[in-house]
Scaffold this active site. Structure first.
Site, short mmCIF file in Angstrom:
data_model
loop_
_atom_site.label_atom_id
_atom_site.label_comp_id
_atom_site.label_asym_id
_atom_site.label_seq_id
_atom_site.Cartn_x
_atom_site.Cartn_y
_atom_site.Cartn_z
N PHE A 142 9.00 43.23 20.75
CA PHE A 142 9.18 43.44 19.31
C PHE A 142 9.67 44.86 19.09
CE2 PHE A 142 8.31 44.78 15.05
CZ PHE A 142 8.79 43.71 14.32
N ASP A 227 9.47 52.40 23.61
CA ASP A 227 9.23 52.20 22.18
C ASP A 227 7.75 52.42 21.91
OD1 ASP A 227 8.69 51.31 19.65
OD2 ASP A 227 9.99 49.53 19.76
N LYS A 256 6.17 54.79 12.33
CA LYS A 256 4.86 54.40 11.79
C LYS A 256 3.96 55.61 11.48
CE LYS A 256 4.93 49.57 12.79
NZ LYS A 256 5.40 48.78 13.90
C1 LIG Z 1 6.80 48.24 13.88
C2 LIG Z 1 7.58 48.37 15.14
C3 LIG Z 1 8.97 48.59 15.12
C4 LIG Z 1 9.79 48.57 13.85
O1 LIG Z 1 9.41 49.53 12.91
P1 LIG Z 1 9.85 49.34 11.37
O2 LIG Z 1 9.43 50.62 10.75
O3 LIG Z 1 9.09 48.15 10.86
O4 LIG Z 1 11.31 49.12 11.36
C5 LIG Z 1 9.60 48.77 16.33
N1 LIG Z 1 8.93 48.73 17.49
C6 LIG Z 1 7.60 48.52 17.54
C7 LIG Z 1 6.91 48.50 18.87
C8 LIG Z 1 6.89 48.31 16.37
O5 LIG Z 1 5.57 48.06 16.43
#
Ligand SMILES: *Cc1c(COP(=O)(O)O)cnc(C)c1O
Length: 401
Positions: A142, A227, A256
């Site tokens: 994700f 990520d 985040k």
């Molecule tokens: C939430 C998330 C994203 C995307 O972030 P957004 O601010 O919603 O675009 C990307 N990678 C990971 C691992 C995430 O948990």
């Protein structure tokens, strides 16, 4: 459900696109680990807006920084400079040991930025023939919701019906080092991976996997992009989840909790020369690096460290996980996690995690089901021992058999 709650839900349903299926709770206030609904009921937040609110709801110091900056200057665009950006660069680079920073807004934008930069790096530095760059990603990844990203998702909900998609991505199972080794070619420019797969259900790879990934990436000149948008900034009991593995990524993505939930702020952090390939005019964002975002992010990072939220995440995570493991239940299949990134996986025979999340809501806990059978638990990192113990009583009441 009160009439005002029902009416707000009805209006949302009538006017909004139905791309979410939230629990029927309408929140109007938050403080620390707690949120309150419009009827005044209090809940312990065990999702933290997918780990964007690690510092706790409405942290007073982040709020003060936001208000102070908003009264002075909010947006200049990068056509001009602002007096917050340099300080943000300095502080995040020092904290994470990075050499270069590129600020964006959402997490997905940080991912897209890394994909762009690493492809260009592949052509200009690694010498990959034009148009041939390959990026390896994991099954069940994700990384966000933009076109580029859903194109390399393997989740049918995320991608089916949205094509055609950009080529240049290869998939491997998460945690399988042989599969990774076998898919590498001379055109591989990057491996993009989450340290722990969050949305897939808090999946932790086998011990030693990331050490081998790091070795293979170094050996083959592959940029390792972690990520850490969800795992980073204290969630797993370390500043970055890579520290659990004893490795360093070449490119780290954060978002985040970088703003403590006040504002969308993300960043690409680079240790290698990857970000160096981007020249004026080749990438940007109107809001990226704006002074309000920078002031908020500076405060969000500061309280994370000053108030020992990372250490608290490690300690409270251990207590929470041990408590969950102690619940006598034959519907619990597995309890796992690191720090305060926790999950309870239920037996498929239990009939799905959603109804348990509904039952937890009735007891004052907001948690989110993911992928059918898993309850994800990720409270703000400011949670206390007493609050953990209270939460455990509620989980026990709902899950005990
Ligand atoms: C939430 C998330 C994203 C995307 O972030 P957004 O601010 O919603 O675009 C990307 N990678 C990971 C691992 C995430 O948990």
């Amino acid at each position: 459900m009160s009439p005002s709650t029902a009416s707000l839900i009805e209006t949302e349903h009538r006017l909004g696109a139905h791309n979410y299926k939230p629990l029927d709770v309408v929140l109007s206030r938050g403080e620390g680990v707690h949120v309150w609904d419009v009827d005044g009921n209090r809940y312990l937040d065990c999702l933290s807006a997918y780990s964007a609110v690690n510092q706790g709801h409405c942290h007073p110091k982040i709020l003060a920084a936001m208000v102070e900056q908003a009264q002075k200057l909010t947006l200049t665009s990068r056509a001009f400079r602002n007096d917050q950006l340099a300080h943000f660069y300095e502080e995040i680079a020092a904290l994470t040991g990075s050499h270069k920073v590129l600020p964006m807004n959402s997490g997905a934008e940080a991912v897209e930025t890394a994909v762009k930069a690493v492809r260009k790096w592949g052509y200009e530095v690694k010498g990959v023939p034009e148009g041939q760059a390959e990026i390896i990603v994991c099954a069940n990844n994700f990384h966000g919701r933009t076109m580029g990203i859903v194109g390399f998702s393997t989740d049918p909900d995320a991608r089916v019906g949205f094509g055609p998609f950009a080529p240049g991505f290869r998939h491997v199972p998460f945690g399988d080092i042989d599969a990774f080794r076998n898919v590498i070619t001379e055109n591989t420019v990057a491996f993009l991976i989450e340290p722990i797969q969050g949305e897939a259900g808090v999946l932790i790879p086998p011990v030693g996997y990331f050490t081998s990934v790091r070795e293979l990436c170094t050996q083959h000149g592959i940029t390792l992009i972690l990520d850490e948008i969800q795992t980073g900034l204290g969630r797993t009991g370390k500043l970055l989840a890579e520290e659990h593995e004893g490795i360093e990524a070449d490119v780290t993505l954060v978002g985040k909790a970088l703003s403590g939930g006040f504002y969308p702020v993300s960043a690409v952090l680079s240790n290698s020369e990857v970000l160096g390939v981007l020249k004026p005019g080749q990438h940007g964002s109107t809001f990226g690096g704006n002074p309000l975002a920078c002031a908020i992010a500076r405060a969000a990072l500061k309280v994370l460290v000053e108030e020992d939220m990372i250490g608290n995440s490690a300690r409270m995570g251990e207590r929470f996980q041990a408590g969950l493991k102690g619940i006598r239940s034959n519907i619990i299949k597995d309890v796992r996690g690191r720090g305060l990134m926790l999950a309870v996986e239920l037996d498929p025979a239990a009939g799905g995690a959603r109804k348990y999340c509904e039952a937890l809501k009735e007891r004052g806990i907001l948690a989110k089901d993911t992928h059918g059978d898993t309850i994800r638990i990720a409270p703000p990192l400011v949670i206390t021992g007493d609050q953990v113990d209270w939460a455990l009583e509620q989980f026990e009441a709902v899950l005990r058999t």
